[in-house]
Design an enzyme around this catalytic site. Sequence first.
Site, PDB file in Angstrom:
ATOM      1  N   ALA A  56      50.267 -43.546 -19.180  1.00  0.00           N
ATOM      2  CA  ALA A  56      50.870 -42.283 -19.315  1.00  0.00           C
ATOM      3  C   ALA A  56      50.450 -41.424 -20.513  1.00  0.00           C
ATOM      4  O   ALA A  56      50.245 -41.882 -21.519  1.00  0.00           O
ATOM      5  CB  ALA A  56      52.605 -42.705 -19.468  1.00  0.00           C
ATOM      6  N   VAL A  82      49.280 -45.749 -23.311  1.00  0.00           N
ATOM      7  CA  VAL A  82      49.326 -44.434 -23.770  1.00  0.00           C
ATOM      8  C   VAL A  82      47.794 -43.897 -23.455  1.00  0.00           C
ATOM      9  O   VAL A  82      47.067 -44.029 -24.207  1.00  0.00           O
ATOM     10  CB  VAL A  82      49.813 -44.162 -25.296  1.00  0.00           C
ATOM     11  CG1 VAL A  82      49.871 -42.714 -25.497  1.00  0.00           C
ATOM     12  CG2 VAL A  82      51.244 -44.839 -25.469  1.00  0.00           C
ATOM     13  N   LYS A  83      47.725 -42.627 -22.550  1.00  0.00           N
ATOM     14  CA  LYS A  83      46.565 -42.029 -22.651  1.00  0.00           C
ATOM     15  C   LYS A  83      46.421 -40.780 -23.723  1.00  0.00           C
ATOM     16  O   LYS A  83      47.261 -40.363 -23.893  1.00  0.00           O
ATOM     17  CB  LYS A  83      46.416 -41.325 -21.033  1.00  0.00           C
ATOM     18  CG  LYS A  83      46.174 -42.237 -20.007  1.00  0.00           C
ATOM     19  CD  LYS A  83      46.289 -41.793 -18.824  1.00  0.00           C
ATOM     20  CE  LYS A  83      44.865 -40.891 -18.257  1.00  0.00           C
ATOM     21  NZ  LYS A  83      44.652 -40.491 -16.933  1.00  0.00           N
ATOM     22  N   ILE A  84      45.244 -41.176 -24.398  1.00  0.00           N
ATOM     23  CA  ILE A  84      45.033 -40.060 -25.404  1.00  0.00           C
ATOM     24  C   ILE A  84      43.679 -39.270 -25.029  1.00  0.00           C
ATOM     25  O   ILE A  84      42.622 -39.946 -24.832  1.00  0.00           O
ATOM     26  CB  ILE A  84      44.932 -40.700 -26.512  1.00  0.00           C
ATOM     27  CG1 ILE A  84      45.954 -41.575 -26.937  1.00  0.00           C
ATOM     28  CG2 ILE A  84      44.371 -39.930 -27.853  1.00  0.00           C
ATOM     29  CD1 ILE A  84      47.057 -40.969 -27.729  1.00  0.00           C
TER      30      ILE A  84
END
Length: 217
Positions: A56, A82-84
Amino acid sequence: MKIFLDTANIDEIRQGVEWGIVDGVTTNPTLISKEGADFEKRIKEICELVQGPVSAEVISLKWDEMVEEARKLASIDDFVVVKIPMTPDGIKAVKILSAEGIKTNVTLVFSANQALLAAKAGATYVSPFIGRIDDNGNDGLRLLEEIMQIYTNYGFETEVIAASVRHPMHVVEAAMIGVDIATIPFDVLKKMFLHPLTDVGIKRFLQDWEEYKKNKK
Protein backbone atom coordinates in the site's frame (compact mmCIF):
# COMPACT_ATOMS: atom_id res chain seq x y z
CA MET A 1 9.59 -17.27 -8.05
CA LYS A 2 6.78 -15.68 -6.08
CA ILE A 3 3.84 -14.23 -7.98
CA PHE A 4 2.10 -11.08 -6.80
CA LEU A 5 -1.01 -9.66 -8.44
CA ASP A 6 -0.80 -6.01 -9.42
CA THR A 7 -4.40 -5.01 -8.81
CA ALA A 8 -6.86 -3.71 -6.24
CA ASN A 9 -9.82 -5.56 -7.77
CA ILE A 10 -11.28 -8.01 -5.28
CA ASP A 11 -12.73 -10.36 -7.91
CA GLU A 12 -9.36 -10.66 -9.66
CA ILE A 13 -7.56 -11.27 -6.37
CA ARG A 14 -10.12 -13.86 -5.27
CA GLN A 15 -9.71 -15.73 -8.56
CA GLY A 16 -5.92 -15.71 -8.26
CA VAL A 17 -6.12 -17.00 -4.70
CA GLU A 18 -8.53 -19.77 -5.78
CA TRP A 19 -6.03 -20.84 -8.44
CA GLY A 20 -3.53 -21.25 -5.61
CA ILE A 21 -0.70 -19.35 -7.29
CA VAL A 22 -0.82 -15.86 -5.75
CA ASP A 23 1.68 -15.06 -3.00
CA GLY A 24 0.90 -11.36 -2.52
CA VAL A 25 -0.58 -8.20 -4.02
CA THR A 26 0.73 -4.79 -5.00
CA THR A 27 -1.50 -1.74 -5.19
CA ASN A 28 -0.99 1.94 -5.88
CA PRO A 29 -3.19 5.05 -5.66
CA THR A 30 -4.21 4.70 -9.32
CA LEU A 31 -5.40 1.11 -8.89
CA ILE A 32 -7.29 1.94 -5.70
CA SER A 33 -8.98 4.99 -7.25
CA LYS A 34 -10.19 2.91 -10.21
CA GLU A 35 -12.08 0.68 -7.79
CA GLY A 36 -13.85 3.59 -6.09
CA ALA A 37 -13.36 1.85 -2.75
CA ASP A 38 -12.47 3.13 0.71
CA PHE A 39 -8.67 2.89 0.84
CA GLU A 40 -8.16 1.34 4.27
CA LYS A 41 -11.12 -1.03 3.96
CA ARG A 42 -9.91 -2.26 0.58
CA ILE A 43 -6.36 -2.87 1.84
CA LYS A 44 -7.72 -4.78 4.84
CA GLU A 45 -9.98 -6.84 2.61
CA ILE A 46 -7.08 -7.72 0.30
CA CYS A 47 -4.92 -8.75 3.27
CA GLU A 48 -7.65 -11.07 4.54
CA LEU A 49 -7.99 -12.68 1.12
CA VAL A 50 -4.33 -13.12 0.28
CA GLN A 51 -2.74 -13.83 3.66
CA GLY A 52 0.53 -12.58 2.19
CA PRO A 53 2.37 -9.29 1.53
CA VAL A 54 0.11 -6.46 0.34
CA SER A 55 1.81 -3.26 -0.80
CA ALA A 56 0.00 0.00 0.00
CA GLU A 57 1.57 3.27 -1.15
CA VAL A 58 2.09 6.52 0.74
CA ILE A 59 0.92 9.77 -0.84
CA SER A 60 3.24 12.10 1.07
CA LEU A 61 6.55 13.26 -0.38
CA LYS A 62 8.31 14.62 2.73
CA TRP A 63 10.16 12.06 4.81
CA ASP A 64 8.50 12.85 8.13
CA GLU A 65 5.03 12.77 6.58
CA MET A 66 5.89 9.50 4.81
CA VAL A 67 6.95 7.95 8.12
CA GLU A 68 3.74 9.06 9.84
CA GLU A 69 1.59 7.81 6.97
CA ALA A 70 3.53 4.54 6.78
CA ARG A 71 2.94 3.83 10.45
CA LYS A 72 -0.80 4.25 9.92
CA LEU A 73 -0.76 1.97 6.89
CA ALA A 74 1.24 -0.68 8.74
CA SER A 75 -1.34 -0.64 11.53
CA ILE A 76 -4.09 -1.76 9.13
CA ASP A 77 -2.79 -5.34 9.02
CA ASP A 78 0.41 -7.28 9.69
CA PHE A 79 0.58 -8.18 5.98
CA VAL A 80 0.83 -4.55 4.85
CA VAL A 81 4.05 -3.54 3.09
CA VAL A 82 4.44 0.22 2.71
CA LYS A 83 5.36 1.43 -0.78
CA ILE A 84 7.76 4.37 -0.68
CA PRO A 85 8.89 6.36 -3.75
CA MET A 86 12.56 6.32 -4.75
CA THR A 87 13.58 9.81 -3.63
CA PRO A 88 16.08 11.09 -1.04
CA ASP A 89 13.19 11.69 1.37
CA GLY A 90 11.84 8.26 0.54
CA ILE A 91 15.13 6.56 1.32
CA LYS A 92 15.39 8.45 4.61
CA ALA A 93 11.89 7.26 5.50
CA VAL A 94 12.77 3.67 4.57
CA LYS A 95 15.78 3.73 6.89
CA ILE A 96 13.61 4.88 9.80
CA LEU A 97 10.78 2.46 9.03
CA SER A 98 13.16 -0.48 8.61
CA ALA A 99 14.59 0.22 12.06
CA GLU A 100 11.03 0.06 13.42
CA GLY A 101 10.37 -3.29 11.75
CA ILE A 102 7.92 -1.89 9.20
CA LYS A 103 8.19 -3.65 5.85
CA THR A 104 8.84 -1.40 2.85
CA ASN A 105 8.73 -1.63 -0.93
CA VAL A 106 10.75 1.05 -2.73
CA THR A 107 8.86 1.84 -5.92
CA LEU A 108 9.54 3.74 -9.15
CA VAL A 109 13.04 2.30 -9.47
CA PHE A 110 14.65 2.78 -12.88
CA SER A 111 18.39 2.29 -12.24
CA ALA A 112 20.78 -0.03 -10.43
CA ASN A 113 22.04 2.93 -8.40
CA GLN A 114 18.55 3.50 -7.05
CA ALA A 115 18.19 -0.18 -6.20
CA LEU A 116 21.53 -0.12 -4.37
CA LEU A 117 20.45 2.83 -2.23
CA ALA A 118 17.14 1.14 -1.41
CA ALA A 119 18.93 -1.98 -0.22
CA LYS A 120 21.40 0.06 1.82
CA ALA A 121 18.44 1.71 3.58
CA GLY A 122 17.05 -1.71 4.49
CA ALA A 123 14.11 -1.94 2.09
CA THR A 124 12.23 -5.23 2.26
CA TYR A 125 11.49 -5.08 -1.47
CA VAL A 126 12.59 -3.00 -4.44
CA SER A 127 10.43 -2.60 -7.55
CA PRO A 128 12.20 -1.91 -10.87
CA PHE A 129 9.64 -0.86 -13.50
CA ILE A 130 10.84 -2.97 -16.41
CA GLY A 131 7.91 -2.27 -18.75
CA ARG A 132 8.29 1.49 -18.50
CA ILE A 133 12.03 1.12 -19.11
CA ASP A 134 11.34 -0.90 -22.26
CA ASP A 135 8.74 1.67 -23.33
CA ASN A 136 11.44 4.33 -23.08
CA GLY A 137 13.71 2.46 -25.48
CA ASN A 138 15.97 0.94 -22.83
CA ASP A 139 16.42 -2.63 -21.57
CA GLY A 140 14.38 -3.56 -18.49
CA LEU A 141 15.82 -7.08 -18.39
CA ARG A 142 19.34 -5.70 -18.29
CA LEU A 143 18.41 -3.61 -15.26
CA LEU A 144 17.09 -6.69 -13.46
CA GLU A 145 20.35 -8.50 -14.18
CA GLU A 146 22.40 -5.60 -12.79
CA ILE A 147 20.34 -5.41 -9.60
CA MET A 148 20.45 -9.16 -9.01
CA GLN A 149 24.23 -9.19 -9.48
CA ILE A 150 24.76 -6.28 -7.07
CA TYR A 151 22.54 -7.83 -4.42
CA THR A 152 24.33 -11.17 -4.79
CA ASN A 153 27.75 -9.53 -4.56
CA TYR A 154 26.99 -7.93 -1.22
CA GLY A 155 24.46 -10.30 0.30
CA PHE A 156 21.61 -7.79 0.46
CA GLU A 157 18.39 -9.33 1.77
CA THR A 158 16.15 -6.95 -0.18
CA GLU A 159 13.92 -8.93 -2.55
CA VAL A 160 13.51 -7.80 -6.15
CA ILE A 161 10.01 -7.38 -7.58
CA ALA A 162 9.81 -7.18 -11.37
CA ALA A 163 7.13 -4.50 -11.79
CA SER A 164 5.40 -2.81 -14.71
CA VAL A 165 5.08 -6.23 -16.35
CA ARG A 166 3.58 -5.88 -19.82
CA HIS A 167 3.41 -9.47 -21.11
CA PRO A 168 4.17 -13.11 -20.14
CA MET A 169 7.69 -13.00 -21.58
CA HIS A 170 8.60 -10.36 -19.00
CA VAL A 171 7.77 -12.97 -16.35
CA VAL A 172 9.81 -15.68 -18.08
CA GLU A 173 12.80 -13.38 -18.54
CA ALA A 174 12.69 -12.33 -14.89
CA ALA A 175 12.38 -15.93 -13.72
CA MET A 176 15.33 -17.06 -15.85
CA ILE A 177 17.69 -14.68 -14.06
CA GLY A 178 16.38 -15.56 -10.62
CA VAL A 179 14.31 -12.48 -9.78
CA ASP A 180 12.50 -13.12 -6.50
CA ILE A 181 9.03 -11.88 -7.44
CA ALA A 182 7.01 -10.70 -10.43
CA THR A 183 3.97 -8.52 -9.79
CA ILE A 184 1.60 -9.18 -12.64
CA PRO A 185 -1.61 -7.55 -13.91
CA PHE A 186 -4.51 -10.00 -13.93
CA ASP A 187 -4.83 -9.96 -17.74
CA VAL A 188 -1.17 -10.93 -18.10
CA LEU A 189 -1.55 -13.69 -15.50
CA LYS A 190 -4.44 -15.18 -17.50
CA LYS A 191 -2.30 -15.17 -20.64
CA MET A 192 0.36 -17.23 -18.84
CA PHE A 193 -2.06 -20.19 -18.83
CA LEU A 194 -2.48 -20.17 -22.58
CA HIS A 195 -0.81 -21.98 -25.47
CA PRO A 196 -2.50 -22.95 -28.76
CA LEU A 197 -1.08 -26.49 -28.66
CA THR A 198 -2.68 -27.03 -25.26
CA ASP A 199 -6.08 -26.21 -26.78
CA VAL A 200 -5.38 -28.48 -29.76
CA GLY A 201 -4.36 -31.30 -27.43
CA ILE A 202 -7.48 -31.00 -25.28
CA LYS A 203 -9.71 -30.97 -28.36
CA ARG A 204 -7.97 -34.08 -29.70
CA PHE A 205 -8.30 -35.94 -26.40
CA LEU A 206 -12.03 -35.17 -26.24
CA GLN A 207 -12.56 -36.27 -29.85
CA ASP A 208 -10.70 -39.52 -29.22
CA TRP A 209 -12.73 -40.16 -26.09
CA GLU A 210 -16.03 -39.61 -27.90
CA GLU A 211 -14.87 -42.00 -30.63
CA TYR A 212 -13.93 -44.57 -27.99
CA LYS A 213 -17.39 -44.36 -26.37
CA LYS A 214 -19.10 -44.85 -29.74
CA ASN A 215 -17.03 -47.94 -30.48
CA LYS A 216 -17.83 -49.42 -27.06
CA LYS A 217 -21.58 -49.43 -27.81
